[in-house]
Every structure is written in C-alpha cells, then in structure tokens.
Design a protein around this motif. Structure first.
Motif, short mmCIF file in Angstrom:
data_model
loop_
_atom_site.label_atom_id
_atom_site.label_comp_id
_atom_site.label_asym_id
_atom_site.label_seq_id
_atom_site.Cartn_x
_atom_site.Cartn_y
_atom_site.Cartn_z
N LEU A 26 -74.19 -35.78 53.63
CA LEU A 26 -73.48 -34.55 52.90
C LEU A 26 -74.52 -33.28 53.29
O LEU A 26 -73.74 -32.44 53.48
CB LEU A 26 -73.38 -34.86 51.37
CG LEU A 26 -72.36 -35.80 50.85
CD1 LEU A 26 -72.37 -36.07 49.36
CD2 LEU A 26 -70.98 -35.35 51.19
N LEU A 63 -64.53 -37.75 51.35
CA LEU A 63 -65.55 -36.88 51.34
C LEU A 63 -65.85 -36.09 52.71
O LEU A 63 -66.22 -35.13 53.02
CB LEU A 63 -66.93 -37.60 50.95
CG LEU A 63 -66.99 -38.20 49.53
CD1 LEU A 63 -68.38 -38.94 49.56
CD2 LEU A 63 -67.05 -36.97 48.60
N GLY A 84 -65.72 -33.09 49.48
CA GLY A 84 -67.44 -33.41 49.69
C GLY A 84 -68.10 -32.17 49.82
O GLY A 84 -69.22 -32.15 49.19
#
Length: 111
Positions: A26, A63, A84
């Motif tokens: 991420l 995400l 996300g």
C-alpha cells in the motif's frame, strides 16, 4: 460464502491489512501507479510469488486496481483504489508511531 462478523473496527481493519506485506505494498503505491517490477524493488525482501499472491488478494478486496495495457511488450500497472487510498491514509499515523519508537521496538527480545 459466509459473511464475516467483526467485533470492532480494528478487527475489520487488521483482517484487510493483516500480515507484513500488504501495508508495505500500500505504501509503495501511495504516490503513483507502479508496474510489477517497480513494486518488487520497492518492497525489499518480498518474493515474486508472495507479491503476486498479495496483489491478487488486495485486488479481490478492492484495495488495488490492476490495469492491463494491450500493447507489445505487455504492460500491467497497479494503483490504489479510493478504498485502498483511505486505508493507506489510516496507516500513516501507525508508521509515524513506528518511526518514533523504532529503537525501543528493535530492542525487544525475539524468540
């Protein structure tokens, strides 16, 4: 498929981001879309197999978006969805806490 029931918001969040790699992926996607090789270089220590597995799970959870460009040579880019991005924003204070306490955390004896 059975619906999962959570006891609190933290339980739900940890279920989505659980494990070592998802938060790092991420963060690697925080500013811009990246190709697979760029992601692999941005997440030190992750194997190709694990990165593929994590990206598939994150895509299934909404995400990550996977964009396939039909060209020669083939090109695939990964980017964060709005979902996300919101999770990444929520993780920023945790990263700050980790930075501020890294020495204490590193000093904790491990098995």
């Amino acid at each position: 498929m059975r619906k999962r029931t959570y006891s609190c918001g933290l339980d739900a969040a940890v279920d989505i981001v659980g494990g070592k790699w998802k938060a790092l992926i991420l963060w690697a996607l925080h500013h811009e879309p990246r190709r697979f090789g760029e992601l692999k270089r941005s997440v030190p220590g992750i194997s190709e197999k694990m990165l593929i597995q994590m990206l598939r799970e994150m895509e299934a959870h909404g995400l990550v978006h996977r964009e396939v460009y039909h060209q020669v040579p083939p090109k695939v880019e990964y980017s964060l969805t709005e979902f996300g991005q919101s999770l990444n924003t929520a993780l920023i204070p945790l990263g700050v806490w980790g930075e501020e306490n890294m020495r204490a955390i590193e000093a904790i004896p491990r098995d």
